[in-house]
Design a protein around this motif. Sequence first.
Motif, PDB file in Angstrom:
ATOM      1  N   HIS A   1      55.799  15.489  11.703  1.00 15.98           N
ATOM      2  CA  HIS A   1      56.508  14.662  12.684  1.00 15.98           C
ATOM      3  C   HIS A   1      56.368  15.367  14.033  1.00 15.98           C
ATOM      4  O   HIS A   1      56.784  16.511  14.199  1.00 15.98           O
ATOM      5  N   ALA A   2      55.758  14.700  15.012  1.00 16.29           N
ATOM      6  CA  ALA A   2      55.457  15.379  16.276  1.00 16.29           C
ATOM      7  C   ALA A   2      55.894  14.542  17.473  1.00 16.29           C
ATOM      8  O   ALA A   2      55.343  13.467  17.713  1.00 16.29           O
ATOM      9  N   GLU A   3      56.878  15.052  18.196  1.00 18.98           N
ATOM     10  CA  GLU A   3      57.260  14.438  19.466  1.00 18.98           C
ATOM     11  C   GLU A   3      56.963  15.386  20.626  1.00 18.98           C
ATOM     12  O   GLU A   3      57.217  15.066  21.781  1.00 18.98           O
ATOM     13  N   ASP A   4      56.426  16.578  20.305  1.00 22.37           N
ATOM     14  CA  ASP A   4      56.211  17.602  21.334  1.00 22.37           C
ATOM     15  C   ASP A   4      54.766  17.707  21.803  1.00 22.37           C
ATOM     16  O   ASP A   4      54.509  18.019  22.957  1.00 22.37           O
TER      17      ASP A   4
ATOM     18  N   GLY B   1      64.844   2.699  15.611  1.00 23.07           N
ATOM     19  CA  GLY B   1      65.341   4.073  15.724  1.00 23.07           C
ATOM     20  C   GLY B   1      65.497   4.443  17.186  1.00 23.07           C
ATOM     21  O   GLY B   1      65.909   3.626  18.009  1.00 23.07           O
ATOM     22  N   SER B   2      65.089   5.669  17.547  1.00 26.37           N
ATOM     23  CA  SER B   2      65.209   6.110  18.941  1.00 26.37           C
ATOM     24  C   SER B   2      64.193   5.419  19.839  1.00 26.37           C
ATOM     25  O   SER B   2      64.392   5.311  21.053  1.00 26.37           O
ATOM     26  N   GLY B   3      63.075   4.970  19.249  1.00 28.27           N
ATOM     27  CA  GLY B   3      61.998   4.379  20.047  1.00 28.27           C
ATOM     28  C   GLY B   3      61.083   5.415  20.667  1.00 28.27           C
ATOM     29  O   GLY B   3      60.049   5.086  21.256  1.00 28.27           O
ATOM     30  N   ASN B   4      61.451   6.698  20.546  1.00 25.81           N
ATOM     31  CA  ASN B   4      60.642   7.771  21.138  1.00 25.81           C
ATOM     32  C   ASN B   4      59.541   8.260  20.199  1.00 25.81           C
ATOM     33  O   ASN B   4      58.668   9.020  20.613  1.00 25.81           O
ATOM     34  N   GLN B   5      59.621   7.867  18.923  1.00 30.78           N
ATOM     35  CA  GLN B   5      58.603   8.328  17.981  1.00 30.78           C
ATOM     36  C   GLN B   5      57.234   7.768  18.362  1.00 30.78           C
ATOM     37  O   GLN B   5      57.112   6.629  18.780  1.00 30.78           O
ATOM     38  N   LYS B   6      56.216   8.626  18.238  1.00 29.27           N
ATOM     39  CA  LYS B   6      54.863   8.213  18.624  1.00 29.27           C
ATOM     40  C   LYS B   6      54.262   7.277  17.582  1.00 29.27           C
ATOM     41  O   LYS B   6      54.448   7.448  16.379  1.00 29.27           O
TER      42      LYS B   6
ATOM     43  N   LEU C   1      57.991   4.940   7.273  1.00 27.56           N
ATOM     44  CA  LEU C   1      56.842   4.195   7.761  1.00 27.56           C
ATOM     45  C   LEU C   1      57.008   3.805   9.224  1.00 27.56           C
ATOM     46  O   LEU C   1      56.025   3.618   9.948  1.00 27.56           O
ATOM     47  N   ILE C   2      58.255   3.678   9.679  1.00 27.85           N
ATOM     48  CA  ILE C   2      58.529   3.295  11.067  1.00 27.85           C
ATOM     49  C   ILE C   2      59.025   4.475  11.900  1.00 27.85           C
ATOM     50  O   ILE C   2      58.711   4.589  13.077  1.00 27.85           O
ATOM     51  N   LEU C   3      59.799   5.369  11.286  1.00 31.59           N
ATOM     52  CA  LEU C   3      60.489   6.407  12.060  1.00 31.59           C
ATOM     53  C   LEU C   3      59.695   7.701  12.224  1.00 31.59           C
ATOM     54  O   LEU C   3      59.992   8.495  13.123  1.00 31.59           O
ATOM     55  N   LYS C   4      58.700   7.954  11.385  1.00 32.49           N
ATOM     56  CA  LYS C   4      57.936   9.194  11.549  1.00 32.49           C
ATOM     57  C   LYS C   4      57.127   9.131  12.840  1.00 32.49           C
ATOM     58  O   LYS C   4      56.473   8.119  13.121  1.00 32.49           O
ATOM     59  N   SER C   5      57.175  10.208  13.611  1.00 32.19           N
ATOM     60  CA  SER C   5      56.411  10.279  14.853  1.00 32.19           C
ATOM     61  C   SER C   5      55.013  10.795  14.557  1.00 32.19           C
ATOM     62  O   SER C   5      54.806  11.985  14.311  1.00 32.19           O
ATOM     63  N   ARG C   6      54.047   9.871  14.579  1.00 26.98           N
ATOM     64  CA  ARG C   6      52.644  10.236  14.339  1.00 26.98           C
ATOM     65  C   ARG C   6      51.960  10.315  15.701  1.00 26.98           C
ATOM     66  O   ARG C   6      51.720   9.288  16.338  1.00 26.98           O
ATOM     67  N   TRP C   7      51.663  11.518  16.130  1.00 23.92           N
ATOM     68  CA  TRP C   7      51.010  11.721  17.426  1.00 23.92           C
ATOM     69  C   TRP C   7      49.659  12.369  17.161  1.00 23.92           C
ATOM     70  O   TRP C   7      49.531  13.575  17.053  1.00 23.92           O
TER      71      TRP C   7
END
Length: 298
Positions: A113-116, A184-189, A262-268
């Motif tokens: 999970h990557a938001e950074d 969710g937060s909407g910030n996930q990639k 499937l929706i909330l994991k941040s895939r960057w």
Amino acid sequence: MKKKVVLAGGTGFIGKYFEEKFNDLGYEVKIISRKSPHITWDNNAGIIEAMENAEILINLAGKSVDCRYNTKNKEEILKSRTETTQILGNALLECENPPPLWVNSSTATIYRHAEDRPMSEERGEIGSGFSVEVAKEWEKSFFAFQLPKTRQTALRIAIVLGGNGGVMTPFKNLVKFGLGGVQGSGNQKFSWIHIEDLFSIILFLKEKEELSGVFNCSSPHPITNREFMDHLRKAMNKKVGLSSPKWMLEIGASLIRTETELILKSRWVIPERLEREGYKFKFNKIEAALQQILYGSN
């Protein structure tokens, strides 16, 4: 003799698209699937015969992850990927003239999970948890084979967007019914790829005979969930979309028998290797991809 390609697990959303595209290019398409009239997974002789003198073997097989992660489904998700990969590898070893290229699916979910920061093939960090373990075992079963005549590439595929099925169907329905706000937060990639680019990447790898190993298959311009939903609402001319907080998604996922990951994991994920090798994405921005998918315009 007609050119030949083998599609394993070729009856789903991506497989049907690939079959049509290869037919258009004049290929004979052999499909391996659980169901007849296709070559079935227990028909080893049929699989070997299909592979003989084929140009490419593409493996898309695997139970959908759009389900609840209970014990039974977890076992099926893993087995449907590793066992089919092993069947194909063993069959290739028995071929006299095996295809020179074996393309195996993998998943961009293998990264954490990557938001950074974005995850490339070289600098990406492998995550943890069930989905990641599946991806690791899948790739391990694939690269365990040492094939003297066949080059191996594993595609870490992001979320595939296309016109006839896949994730676009539920996303379009959310927008249609006024629920197309952030999840969710909407910030996930949200790392994505247009299905046409996925097909073109396979043709690109076929021509680039020096390439093997792992490739991230995702647009070079990932966006956030918030941006994706904004663009989709705009493309569908819907001004308002209610958001879905995490607690609501948990309830909804339980009701429709799926997982919020499937929706909330941040895939960057970024396609560093493909771009370095010279692949040019036809759909690198989400606006053009959505226009093509919704209205058929390139």
